[in-house]
Scaffold this motif. Structure first.
Motif, PDB file in Angstrom:
ATOM      1  N   ARG A  51       0.829  -1.210   0.000  1.00  0.00           N
ATOM      2  CA  ARG A  51       0.000   0.000   0.000  1.00  0.00           C
ATOM      3  C   ARG A  51       0.863   1.260   0.000  1.00  0.00           C
ATOM      4  NH1 ARG A  51      -5.050   1.010   1.825  1.00  0.00           N
ATOM      5  NH2 ARG A  51      -5.582  -0.779   0.499  1.00  0.00           N
ATOM      6  N   ASN A  52       1.915   1.287   0.792  1.00  0.00           N
ATOM      7  CA  ASN A  52       2.791   2.465   0.837  1.00  0.00           C
ATOM      8  C   ASN A  52       3.448   2.715  -0.509  1.00  0.00           C
ATOM      9  OD1 ASN A  52       2.193   2.933   3.526  1.00  0.00           O
ATOM     10  ND2 ASN A  52       4.012   1.911   4.308  1.00  0.00           N
ATOM     11  N   GLU A  54       2.230   1.873  -3.446  1.00  0.00           N
ATOM     12  CA  GLU A  54       1.195   2.352  -4.374  1.00  0.00           C
ATOM     13  C   GLU A  54       0.839   3.806  -4.097  1.00  0.00           C
ATOM     14  OE1 GLU A  54      -1.321  -1.635  -5.518  1.00  0.00           O
ATOM     15  OE2 GLU A  54      -1.537  -0.850  -3.484  1.00  0.00           O
ATOM     16  N   LEU A  55       0.782   4.183  -2.819  1.00  0.00           N
ATOM     17  CA  LEU A  55       0.496   5.576  -2.469  1.00  0.00           C
ATOM     18  C   LEU A  55       1.623   6.487  -2.944  1.00  0.00           C
ATOM     19  CD1 LEU A  55      -1.078   7.811  -1.044  1.00  0.00           C
ATOM     20  CD2 LEU A  55       0.019   7.119   1.111  1.00  0.00           C
ATOM     21  N   LYS A  56       2.864   6.074  -2.735  1.00  0.00           N
ATOM     22  CA  LYS A  56       4.008   6.871  -3.161  1.00  0.00           C
ATOM     23  C   LYS A  56       4.010   7.070  -4.676  1.00  0.00           C
ATOM     24  CE  LYS A  56       9.079   7.011  -2.898  1.00  0.00           C
ATOM     25  NZ  LYS A  56      10.287   6.306  -2.407  1.00  0.00           N
ATOM     26  N   GLU A  82      -3.925  12.404  -1.030  1.00  0.00           N
ATOM     27  CA  GLU A  82      -3.763  11.189  -0.234  1.00  0.00           C
ATOM     28  C   GLU A  82      -5.116  10.735   0.320  1.00  0.00           C
ATOM     29  OE1 GLU A  82      -1.194   9.528   3.601  1.00  0.00           O
ATOM     30  OE2 GLU A  82      -0.570  11.359   2.558  1.00  0.00           O
ATOM     31  N   PHE A  85      -6.982   9.096  -2.472  1.00  0.00           N
ATOM     32  CA  PHE A  85      -6.421   7.764  -2.698  1.00  0.00           C
ATOM     33  C   PHE A  85      -7.001   6.780  -1.690  1.00  0.00           C
ATOM     34  CE2 PHE A  85      -3.328   4.493  -1.655  1.00  0.00           C
ATOM     35  CZ  PHE A  85      -2.936   4.010  -2.893  1.00  0.00           C
ATOM     36  N   ASN A  86      -6.996   7.142  -0.426  1.00  0.00           N
ATOM     37  CA  ASN A  86      -7.474   6.242   0.633  1.00  0.00           C
ATOM     38  C   ASN A  86      -8.958   5.930   0.495  1.00  0.00           C
ATOM     39  OD1 ASN A  86      -4.961   5.970   1.877  1.00  0.00           O
ATOM     40  ND2 ASN A  86      -5.255   7.795   3.138  1.00  0.00           N
TER      41      ASN A  86
END
Length: 253
Positions: A51-52, A54-56, A82, A85-86
């Protein structure tokens, strides 16, 4: 009150995190139930790491587009994207085995389904106590001797250390096996029932199964369902998820 569910085995590489992820994506995108994933694998944190990453990647893309159009990518703008995204994906929280139990109690009151990804190391402090809380455990295995033997030992651990506590509290023990990473055109798969009997594995197995394919791992995503278009068994993930939803309905009644 929500159900606590884990896809678990003591051997690494059997697909615990991958199947947890595809099930979470399915529940989030295809059903009306709320779901949270608790990443309790403090050694790997596979799902948190995915997940981190993909967020980055998402934020870097937005930043590039913004700055290319002369828009300053401020902290406020970053936080806004962000949040967007979540909203597109199921929530993931990280907990260690020593503190996870209280969190599961809280999440049970807030979500319909709480999926817990635990380390394969059953000797880690607090892990056994967490297993006692699970309403449903799905045990993935392939048909190799090593995986089947690991499954046998995992179930023996459950019977000796977890089941007595649940029985004492008059709680049912719901465990189901699932064949994962299997090759269907083999004698081993044809004789899979004999294989599990040889290893003294006495839990029921799901009708659905997952065949060996690199695409599940290669295209793994925590923000959307993996596409298996073009594969002979392209509905295998959906069938797996639907069968678990049927089990959830059965347990909830």
């Amino acid at each position: 009150m929500g159900l606590l569910i884990s896809i678990a085995n003591q051997k690494g590489g059997v697909g615990k995190s991958t199947l947890t992820n595809v099930l979470a994506n399915y529940i989030f995108s295809k059903t009306k139930k709320s779901v949270v994933v608790v990443d309790g694998d403090y050694l790997q944190e596979s799902l948190t790491g995915l997940r981190n990453d993909e967020l980055k990647k998402f934020l870097n893309g937005v930043k590039y587009v913004s700055e290319s159009n002369g828009i300053e990518f401020t902290e406020e703008l970053k936080n806004s994207y962000e949040e967007q995204f979540n909203d597109r994906c199921y929530p993931i929280v990280t907990r260690d085995p020593q503190t996870i139990t209280q969190s599961l109690v809280d999440f049970r009151d807030k979500f319909d389904v709480v999926l817990v990804d635990l380390p394969g190391n059953l000797s880690a402090e607090g892990v056994i106590g967490v297993y006692v809380t699970f309403d449903l455990i799905i045990v993935p295995t392939d048909l190799t001797f090593k995986d089947l033997d690991s499954t046998r030992r995992f179930l023996a651990m459950y019977d000796s250390r977890v089941k007595p506590i649940r029985n004492m509290n008059k709680l049912p023990c719901n465990l189901y096996g699932v064949f994962n990473k299997v090759k269907v055109n083999t004698l081993e798969f044809k004789d899979r029932q004999e294989k599990i009997e040889e290893h003294n594995i006495k839990i029921p197995f799901m009708k659905s199964y997952i065949t060996e394919t690199n695409r599940l791992k290669r295209d793994d995503s925590s923000i959307e369902m993996v596409s298996l278009d073009g594969l002979k068994n392209d509905k295998m993930v959906e069938n797996f998820c639907k069968e678990i939803m049927d089990l959830i309905k059965k347990i909830s009644n």
